[in-house]
Scaffold this motif. Structure first.
Motif, PDB file in Angstrom:
ATOM      1  N   ASP A   1       5.749 -57.409  45.792  1.00  0.00           N
ATOM      2  CA  ASP A   1       5.872 -58.375  46.869  1.00  0.00           C
ATOM      3  C   ASP A   1       7.305 -58.464  47.381  1.00  0.00           C
ATOM      4  O   ASP A   1       8.253 -58.365  46.614  1.00  0.00           O
ATOM      5  N   ARG A   2       7.444 -58.678  48.675  1.00  0.00           N
ATOM      6  CA  ARG A   2       8.713 -58.888  49.367  1.00  0.00           C
ATOM      7  C   ARG A   2       9.749 -57.830  49.012  1.00  0.00           C
ATOM      8  O   ARG A   2       9.516 -56.655  49.221  1.00  0.00           O
ATOM      9  N   HIS A   3      10.897 -58.224  48.488  1.00  0.00           N
ATOM     10  CA  HIS A   3      11.992 -57.287  48.262  1.00  0.00           C
ATOM     11  C   HIS A   3      11.774 -56.371  47.059  1.00  0.00           C
ATOM     12  O   HIS A   3      12.565 -55.472  46.821  1.00  0.00           O
ATOM     13  N   TYR A   4      10.704 -56.567  46.298  1.00  0.00           N
ATOM     14  CA  TYR A   4      10.428 -55.694  45.157  1.00  0.00           C
ATOM     15  C   TYR A   4       9.828 -54.361  45.579  1.00  0.00           C
ATOM     16  O   TYR A   4       9.754 -53.445  44.788  1.00  0.00           O
ATOM     17  N   GLY A   5       9.385 -54.256  46.801  1.00  0.00           N
ATOM     18  CA  GLY A   5       8.808 -52.993  47.273  1.00  0.00           C
ATOM     19  C   GLY A   5       9.033 -52.836  48.755  1.00  0.00           C
ATOM     20  O   GLY A   5       8.286 -53.363  49.552  1.00  0.00           O
ATOM     21  N   ARG A   6      10.058 -52.117  49.127  1.00  0.00           N
ATOM     22  CA  ARG A   6      10.359 -51.904  50.546  1.00  0.00           C
ATOM     23  C   ARG A   6      10.025 -50.501  51.021  1.00  0.00           C
ATOM     24  O   ARG A   6      10.129 -50.216  52.199  1.00  0.00           O
ATOM     25  N   ALA A   7       9.637 -49.621  50.122  1.00  0.00           N
ATOM     26  CA  ALA A   7       9.314 -48.253  50.545  1.00  0.00           C
ATOM     27  C   ALA A   7       8.292 -47.631  49.604  1.00  0.00           C
ATOM     28  O   ALA A   7       8.283 -47.906  48.410  1.00  0.00           O
ATOM     29  N   VAL A   8       7.428 -46.817  50.186  1.00  0.00           N
ATOM     30  CA  VAL A   8       6.491 -45.991  49.436  1.00  0.00           C
ATOM     31  C   VAL A   8       6.662 -44.575  49.964  1.00  0.00           C
ATOM     32  O   VAL A   8       6.660 -44.351  51.169  1.00  0.00           O
ATOM     33  N   VAL A   9       6.835 -43.643  49.054  1.00  0.00           N
ATOM     34  CA  VAL A   9       6.964 -42.239  49.423  1.00  0.00           C
ATOM     35  C   VAL A   9       5.773 -41.489  48.851  1.00  0.00           C
ATOM     36  O   VAL A   9       5.521 -41.534  47.647  1.00  0.00           O
ATOM     37  N   MET A  10       5.023 -40.855  49.718  1.00  0.00           N
ATOM     38  CA  MET A  10       3.878 -40.046  49.296  1.00  0.00           C
ATOM     39  C   MET A  10       4.296 -38.578  49.320  1.00  0.00           C
ATOM     40  O   MET A  10       4.556 -38.024  50.379  1.00  0.00           O
ATOM     41  N   PHE A  11       4.393 -37.976  48.142  1.00  0.00           N
ATOM     42  CA  PHE A  11       4.644 -36.544  48.030  1.00  0.00           C
ATOM     43  C   PHE A  11       3.299 -35.877  47.835  1.00  0.00           C
ATOM     44  O   PHE A  11       2.640 -36.070  46.821  1.00  0.00           O
ATOM     45  N   GLY A  12       2.869 -35.130  48.829  1.00  0.00           N
ATOM     46  CA  GLY A  12       1.590 -34.448  48.731  1.00  0.00           C
ATOM     47  C   GLY A  12       0.444 -35.298  49.253  1.00  0.00           C
ATOM     48  O   GLY A  12       0.603 -36.440  49.640  1.00  0.00           O
ATOM     49  N   VAL A  13      -0.722 -34.681  49.275  1.00  0.00           N
ATOM     50  CA  VAL A  13      -1.956 -35.345  49.689  1.00  0.00           C
ATOM     51  C   VAL A  13      -2.798 -35.515  48.420  1.00  0.00           C
ATOM     52  O   VAL A  13      -3.075 -34.534  47.729  1.00  0.00           O
TER      53      VAL A  13
ATOM     54  N   GLN B   1      -4.326 -46.554  50.862  1.00  0.00           N
ATOM     55  CA  GLN B   1      -4.207 -47.587  49.834  1.00  0.00           C
ATOM     56  C   GLN B   1      -2.820 -47.569  49.197  1.00  0.00           C
ATOM     57  O   GLN B   1      -2.243 -48.615  48.945  1.00  0.00           O
ATOM     58  N   CYS B   2      -2.294 -46.387  48.945  1.00  0.00           N
ATOM     59  CA  CYS B   2      -0.962 -46.283  48.326  1.00  0.00           C
ATOM     60  C   CYS B   2       0.133 -46.813  49.249  1.00  0.00           C
ATOM     61  O   CYS B   2       0.950 -47.624  48.827  1.00  0.00           O
ATOM     62  N   VAL B   3       0.142 -46.350  50.496  1.00  0.00           N
ATOM     63  CA  VAL B   3       1.216 -46.793  51.389  1.00  0.00           C
ATOM     64  C   VAL B   3       1.033 -48.240  51.804  1.00  0.00           C
ATOM     65  O   VAL B   3       1.994 -48.922  52.130  1.00  0.00           O
ATOM     66  N   GLY B   4      -0.186 -48.740  51.758  1.00  0.00           N
ATOM     67  CA  GLY B   4      -0.446 -50.133  52.108  1.00  0.00           C
ATOM     68  C   GLY B   4       0.135 -51.129  51.123  1.00  0.00           C
ATOM     69  O   GLY B   4       0.259 -52.313  51.419  1.00  0.00           O
ATOM     70  N   ARG B   5       0.525 -50.674  49.946  1.00  0.00           N
ATOM     71  CA  ARG B   5       1.106 -51.560  48.938  1.00  0.00           C
ATOM     72  C   ARG B   5       2.439 -52.135  49.381  1.00  0.00           C
ATOM     73  O   ARG B   5       2.888 -53.136  48.857  1.00  0.00           O
ATOM     74  N   VAL B   6       3.094 -51.506  50.354  1.00  0.00           N
ATOM     75  CA  VAL B   6       4.404 -51.968  50.796  1.00  0.00           C
ATOM     76  C   VAL B   6       4.285 -53.162  51.753  1.00  0.00           C
ATOM     77  O   VAL B   6       5.204 -53.949  51.862  1.00  0.00           O
ATOM     78  N   ILE B   7       3.147 -53.334  52.401  1.00  0.00           N
ATOM     79  CA  ILE B   7       2.941 -54.443  53.338  1.00  0.00           C
ATOM     80  C   ILE B   7       1.948 -55.408  52.712  1.00  0.00           C
ATOM     81  O   ILE B   7       0.782 -55.080  52.551  1.00  0.00           O
ATOM     82  N   ARG B   8       2.412 -56.602  52.373  1.00  0.00           N
ATOM     83  CA  ARG B   8       1.563 -57.575  51.680  1.00  0.00           C
ATOM     84  C   ARG B   8       1.279 -58.836  52.486  1.00  0.00           C
ATOM     85  O   ARG B   8       0.448 -59.630  52.101  1.00  0.00           O
ATOM     86  N   SER B   9       1.990 -59.058  53.586  1.00  0.00           N
ATOM     87  CA  SER B   9       1.731 -60.250  54.402  1.00  0.00           C
ATOM     88  C   SER B   9       2.184 -59.971  55.832  1.00  0.00           C
ATOM     89  O   SER B   9       2.790 -58.940  56.114  1.00  0.00           O
ATOM     90  N   LYS B  10       1.918 -60.914  56.703  1.00  0.00           N
ATOM     91  CA  LYS B  10       2.298 -60.745  58.108  1.00  0.00           C
ATOM     92  C   LYS B  10       3.805 -60.702  58.297  1.00  0.00           C
ATOM     93  O   LYS B  10       4.298 -60.132  59.249  1.00  0.00           O
ATOM     94  N   THR B  11       4.550 -61.309  57.399  1.00  0.00           N
ATOM     95  CA  THR B  11       6.005 -61.342  57.540  1.00  0.00           C
ATOM     96  C   THR B  11       6.701 -60.302  56.668  1.00  0.00           C
ATOM     97  O   THR B  11       7.915 -60.247  56.630  1.00  0.00           O
TER      98      THR B  11
END
Length: 170
Positions: A14-26, A65-75
């Motif tokens: 949540d919030r500042h604990y996760g600001r980026a997700v990097v997907m290496f590969g499919v 689903q993986c990249v969606g973990r970085v966005i948890r709320s409207k703000t």
């Protein structure tokens, strides 16, 4: 984010604990699994879904689903980095959800590392600014406004303990 990893499932960054997700590969499934082979055979026999179509759909659903973990709320905000050239292909990209595609313009495809880092710095500098609470209130609805837009249906309890939803006749 580890796709299909047991440890990362359900962890909330949540919030500042996760600001980026990097997907290496499919994240394709292991195709020699007996369970997957049976599922693919069933889909082909009963629904004429080809193996490649299902595997692509499933891999891109997992990516979402993986990249969606970085966005948890409207703000909330964050970076979703798809670090594999296969995501540049239209057949892969078009299967991503609209909420990702709306930010995945042509100018962000096939970037060099230097260009990608330039975009990252610019984005984080912009998004790291304090939230203008007055501007935020003009975008977000209050609880009363949300209820007025979507009146709750009448819910009555049935004799067996279940709930029955009926439309309001106002």
């Amino acid at each position: 984010s580890v796709a299909r990893g047991k440890v990362s499932e359900g962890i909330n960054f949540d919030r500042h604990y996760g600001r980026a997700v990097v997907m290496f590969g499919v994240p394709f499934q292991y195709t020699l699994s007996h369970v997957l082979r049976a599922r693919l055979e069933f889909l082909q026999t009963h629904y004429q879904i080809r193996e490649a179509d299902f595997l692509n759909f499933d891999a891109l659903r997992q990516t979402s689903q993986c990249v969606g973990r970085v966005i948890r709320s409207k703000t909330d905000y964050g970076l979703m980095i798809l670090a594999d050239s296969r995501y540049n292909r239209h057949d892969k990209r078009s299967k991503l959800p609209k909420w990702i595609l709306q930010f995945l313009g042509e100018q962000y495809l096939n970037l060099s590392t230097d260009m990608a880092l330039s975009h990252v710095r610019q984005f984080l500098r912009l998004m790291g600014q304090p939230i203008d609470q007055q501007a935020l209130q003009s975008v977000l609805l209050t609880v009363e406004e949300a209820k007025a837009m979507n009146p709750s249906p009448n819910v009555s309890t049935a004799n067996d303990g279940g709930a029955m939803i009926t439309e309001s006749t106002d």
